[in-house]
Motif scaffolding. Structure first.
Motif, PDB file in Angstrom:
ATOM      1  N   LEU A 116      44.710  34.350  46.631  1.00 50.45           N
ATOM      2  CA  LEU A 116      45.763  34.679  45.671  1.00 50.45           C
ATOM      3  C   LEU A 116      46.774  33.548  45.564  1.00 50.45           C
ATOM      4  O   LEU A 116      47.389  33.338  44.513  1.00 50.45           O
ATOM      5  N   THR A 117      46.974  32.796  46.664  1.00 55.42           N
ATOM      6  CA  THR A 117      47.924  31.687  46.637  1.00 55.42           C
ATOM      7  C   THR A 117      47.463  30.582  45.698  1.00 55.42           C
ATOM      8  O   THR A 117      48.289  29.911  45.068  1.00 55.42           O
ATOM      9  N   LEU A 118      46.149  30.378  45.592  1.00 57.97           N
ATOM     10  CA  LEU A 118      45.634  29.399  44.638  1.00 57.97           C
ATOM     11  C   LEU A 118      45.874  29.873  43.217  1.00 57.97           C
ATOM     12  O   LEU A 118      46.384  29.136  42.366  1.00 57.97           O
ATOM     13  N   ALA A 119      45.507  31.117  42.941  1.00 57.31           N
ATOM     14  CA  ALA A 119      45.662  31.642  41.595  1.00 57.31           C
ATOM     15  C   ALA A 119      47.139  31.678  41.191  1.00 57.31           C
ATOM     16  O   ALA A 119      47.506  31.303  40.071  1.00 57.31           O
ATOM     17  N   GLY A 120      47.994  32.110  42.112  1.00 56.41           N
ATOM     18  CA  GLY A 120      49.413  32.198  41.794  1.00 56.41           C
ATOM     19  C   GLY A 120      50.055  30.845  41.600  1.00 56.41           C
ATOM     20  O   GLY A 120      50.877  30.653  40.690  1.00 56.41           O
TER      21      GLY A 120
ATOM     22  N   PHE B  72      48.447  40.361  39.723  1.00 57.34           N
ATOM     23  CA  PHE B  72      47.645  41.340  40.454  1.00 57.34           C
ATOM     24  C   PHE B  72      46.441  41.776  39.640  1.00 57.34           C
ATOM     25  O   PHE B  72      45.327  41.894  40.171  1.00 57.34           O
ATOM     26  N   ARG B  73      46.641  42.014  38.361  1.00 57.47           N
ATOM     27  CA  ARG B  73      45.505  42.407  37.521  1.00 57.47           C
ATOM     28  C   ARG B  73      44.438  41.320  37.515  1.00 57.47           C
ATOM     29  O   ARG B  73      43.236  41.608  37.540  1.00 57.47           O
ATOM     30  N   GLU B  74      44.870  40.063  37.507  1.00 54.59           N
ATOM     31  CA  GLU B  74      43.920  38.945  37.470  1.00 54.59           C
ATOM     32  C   GLU B  74      43.118  38.840  38.764  1.00 54.59           C
ATOM     33  O   GLU B  74      41.903  38.596  38.727  1.00 54.59           O
TER      34      GLU B  74
ATOM     35  N   SER C  78      45.135  43.711  50.740  1.00 49.82           N
ATOM     36  CA  SER C  78      45.428  44.760  49.768  1.00 49.82           C
ATOM     37  C   SER C  78      44.680  44.528  48.461  1.00 49.82           C
ATOM     38  O   SER C  78      44.008  45.433  47.949  1.00 49.82           O
ATOM     39  N   ARG C  79      44.776  43.336  47.904  1.00 50.06           N
ATOM     40  CA  ARG C  79      44.133  43.108  46.601  1.00 50.06           C
ATOM     41  C   ARG C  79      42.617  43.024  46.749  1.00 50.06           C
ATOM     42  O   ARG C  79      41.875  43.438  45.846  1.00 50.06           O
ATOM     43  N   SER C  80      42.128  42.511  47.907  1.00 47.67           N
ATOM     44  CA  SER C  80      40.673  42.387  48.094  1.00 47.67           C
ATOM     45  C   SER C  80      40.020  43.742  48.270  1.00 47.67           C
ATOM     46  O   SER C  80      38.893  43.971  47.800  1.00 47.67           O
ATOM     47  N   GLN C  81      40.701  44.655  48.972  1.00 47.33           N
ATOM     48  CA  GLN C  81      40.148  45.997  49.108  1.00 47.33           C
ATOM     49  C   GLN C  81      40.029  46.678  47.749  1.00 47.33           C
ATOM     50  O   GLN C  81      39.011  47.321  47.453  1.00 47.33           O
ATOM     51  N   VAL C  82      41.054  46.536  46.928  1.00 47.69           N
ATOM     52  CA  VAL C  82      40.990  47.146  45.592  1.00 47.69           C
ATOM     53  C   VAL C  82      39.801  46.585  44.820  1.00 47.69           C
ATOM     54  O   VAL C  82      39.022  47.334  44.216  1.00 47.69           O
ATOM     55  N   TRP C  83      39.632  45.262  44.842  1.00 49.36           N
ATOM     56  CA  TRP C  83      38.517  44.632  44.124  1.00 49.36           C
ATOM     57  C   TRP C  83      37.180  45.141  44.666  1.00 49.36           C
ATOM     58  O   TRP C  83      36.278  45.489  43.898  1.00 49.36           O
TER      59      TRP C  83
END
Length: 562
Positions: free
Chosen positions: A516-520, A503-505, A452-457
């Motif tokens: 995302l698990t690393l960033a979170g 999510f914005r990040e 989901s987040r990768s498609q948006v990016w």
């Protein structure tokens, strides 16, 4: 406990799990393998940079002899892994553990990875629940007073999925450096439960996630050999199924089986992470690599068909199980019409997998077990698997694996909105400690949130247009976030504000975090201790390897020359 080790958090059950003997075992694994892990993570980063510069994955010339040698096979199926026609997955929460054991599935994938939020209480509780489940003493009473007990006459074989090589366990430090999350999850399970599992006619079995190369599989094999030696259990007792969920691993499937062959239990088509890997690898390669709405990405897309059929071919050529992908639908008695329609789609998906030669498949909910079983029963009958069915009719075609241009579908306003909503809702639950979350009748985990987040990016950075002709921009996505915010419950106790910021990040900024698990974890689940950034220890600063990547492990048969 060795004074080199520092544990920075506490949780119920910790004394039972982190015994002095168990920590000494983990320390041996850390000292022997941490430098190798860091080397492999550096190779990942270099390969990722090469893809961004226009390189593409390919079959390796250096391992051609492994692929062309038709004589080698993996070990025969281990006890309890002969018949895998239905596998249920989920986090190792106490109630969900009992539900999985009662589900009627042949295998339970006990997940320490994508379906588990890495809060310390979850890391410890997973190990406690595994110990109790294996020893048939697990029970649970809900806050409402409902009792949960294991009542099934036959329970599934337990297969544990540890965290991937890229994830640290930042609550266990050795000389100030985090241990590998993979080695912590693996080491604690095998140390506490191997003897008990063997006594019960099973063994310590694992699913290995996020592998990107056969050298990463080789490192796991070295870990298995050393662990079995230290625990004085026969070599080959540990078995592992590898999730082929990265595009680079798809080009090294036979090599991965070869590296693990004494310990191999097959390969799995990890469809959701595989899609995430494709988007991540080619996110800046132009419109021909941009995929449509996530909901339109079915297993009938040509590049996904190529991936799954070549996986079955590779497995059965080497005597290994091929396990199909996840059915993520969550049945609901409140909407029988939608449930009936979704179950029909699940049945068709599983029938296709069984017809293609898969030996079993995954479901995310006990309500799907019967549907999956019926589809495989229709093909397998009384046979436990399809290992005797060769798929030599399937061409080994690297171009087909990365040809996204023929993928049907489009990008829609609803697809964009859905990606943003699912990404935020999932991360809010993940920050509260829930790694598997039902959202709009689908079981979402870290892999689906990554898509989901990768498609948006990707849509933003390729200036993709939705079906109404409008360009996907950062401002448009921010407006959708604001519009969705009104539907989120922002009362005290939830973590939507942090989830929106996260999510914005990871989806709306210029920099693209690898996971995302690393960033979170680094931003919201850390402990404030200063240490090197995850996965960034330079090779020259790491301790000398005890087992070179290109040499056999002592006590293990030498590998054939590549």
């Amino acid at each position: 406990m060795d004074d080199r080790i520092r544990i920075t958090d506490t949780a119920e059950g910790q004394d039972r799990v982190l015994t002095d003997e168990a920590m000494a075992f983990l320390l041996q694994l850390h000292d022997r393998f941490e430098a190798s892990r860091q080397q492999l993570l550096q190779i990942r980063r270099k390969r990722r940079a090469a893809f961004a510069d226009g390189d593409s994955p390919r079959f390796l010339e250096s391992t051609r002899r492994i692929r062309e040698d038709g004589s080698w096979r993996v070990a025969p199926p281990a006890p309890g892994l002969e018949d895998r026609r239905v596998e249920i997955t989920g986090p190792i929460e106490r109630k969900m553990t009992i539900n999985a054991l009662n589900s009627g599935a042949k295998v339970w994938l006990a997940d320490c990875e994508d379906a588990s939020s890495p809060l310390w209480r979850n890391v410890i509780a997973s190990q406690v629940n595994l110990q109790d489940a294996i020893r048939e003493r697990i029970a649970f009473t809900s806050p409402q007073g409902k009792d949960y007990r294991v009542t099934a006459a036959e329970t599934p074989t337990i297969v544990v999925r540890p965290r991937g090589w890229h994830l640290d366990e930042h609550r266990i430090l050795v000389d100030g450096v985090p241990m590998s999350g993979a080695l912590v999850d693996f080491g604690l399970h095998v140390f506490h439960n191997a003897d008990e599992l063997i006594a019960r006619g099973r063994g310590p079995y694992f699913y290995l996630p996020k592998l990107e190369s056969h050298t990463e599989a080789r490192l796991w094999n070295e870990v298995f050999v050393v662990a079995q030696h230290l625990l004085v259990i026969p070599q080959g007792t540990i078995r592992a199924t590898v999730l082929i969920e990265t595009i680079t691993a798809a080009f090294e499937m036979e090599e991965i089986l070869f590296e693990l062959r004494e310990h191999s239990a097959g390969l799995n088509a990890g469809r959701w992470d595989y899609l995430f890997s494709m988007i991540k690898a080619f996110r800046l390669r132009g419109p021909e690599f941009v995929l449509p709405d996530r909901s339109q990405l079915t297993m009938t897309a040509p590049f996904m068909r190529a991936y799954t059929e070549q996986l079955v071919r590779a497995c059965h050529r080497r005597g290994a199980h091929a396990i199909g992908g996840m059915a993520a639908f969550v049945p609901s008695a409140k909407d029988p019409v939608a449930t009936e329609r979704a179950l029909a789609a699940v049945a068709a998906d599983k029938a296709r997998e069984a017809g293609d030669g898969f030996d079993g498949s995954w479901v995310a909910h006990p309500g799907l077990v019967a549907t999956c079983r019926e589809a495989f029963d229709a093909v397998l009958g009384a046979q436990p698997n399809q290992l005797g069915r060769s798929r030599e009719d399937v061409p080994v075609d690297g171009a087909a694996l990365i040809d996204l241009s023929t993928t049907p579908g489009e990008i829609t306003e609803q697809g964009l909105r859905s990606n943003i909503e699912i990404g935020i809702r999932y991360m809010e639950a993940w920050l509260r400690g829930h790694g598997a979350v039902a959202i709009h009748s689908l079981m979402e985990d870290a892999a689906t949130a990554e898509i989901s987040r990768s498609q948006v990016w990707q849509w933003i950075h390729n200036e993709s247009t939705t079906s109404d002709g409008r360009i996907v921009t950062r401002d448009r996505c921010l407006a959708l976030v604001d519009d969705l915010r009104a539907g989120f419950d922002l009362a005290p106790g939830n973590r939507f504000r942090e989830a929106i910021a996260l999510f914005r990040e990871i989806a709306l900024e210029e920099t693209y975090p690898a996971f995302l698990t690393l960033a979170g974890t680094e931003r919201y689940l850390g402990d404030g201790i200063e240490r090197p950034t995850t996965g960034s220890i330079p090779v020259q600063d790491a301790p000398e390897r005890l087992i070179p990547l290109d040499q056999p492990v002592e006590g293990e048969p030498e590998r054939a020359a590549a």
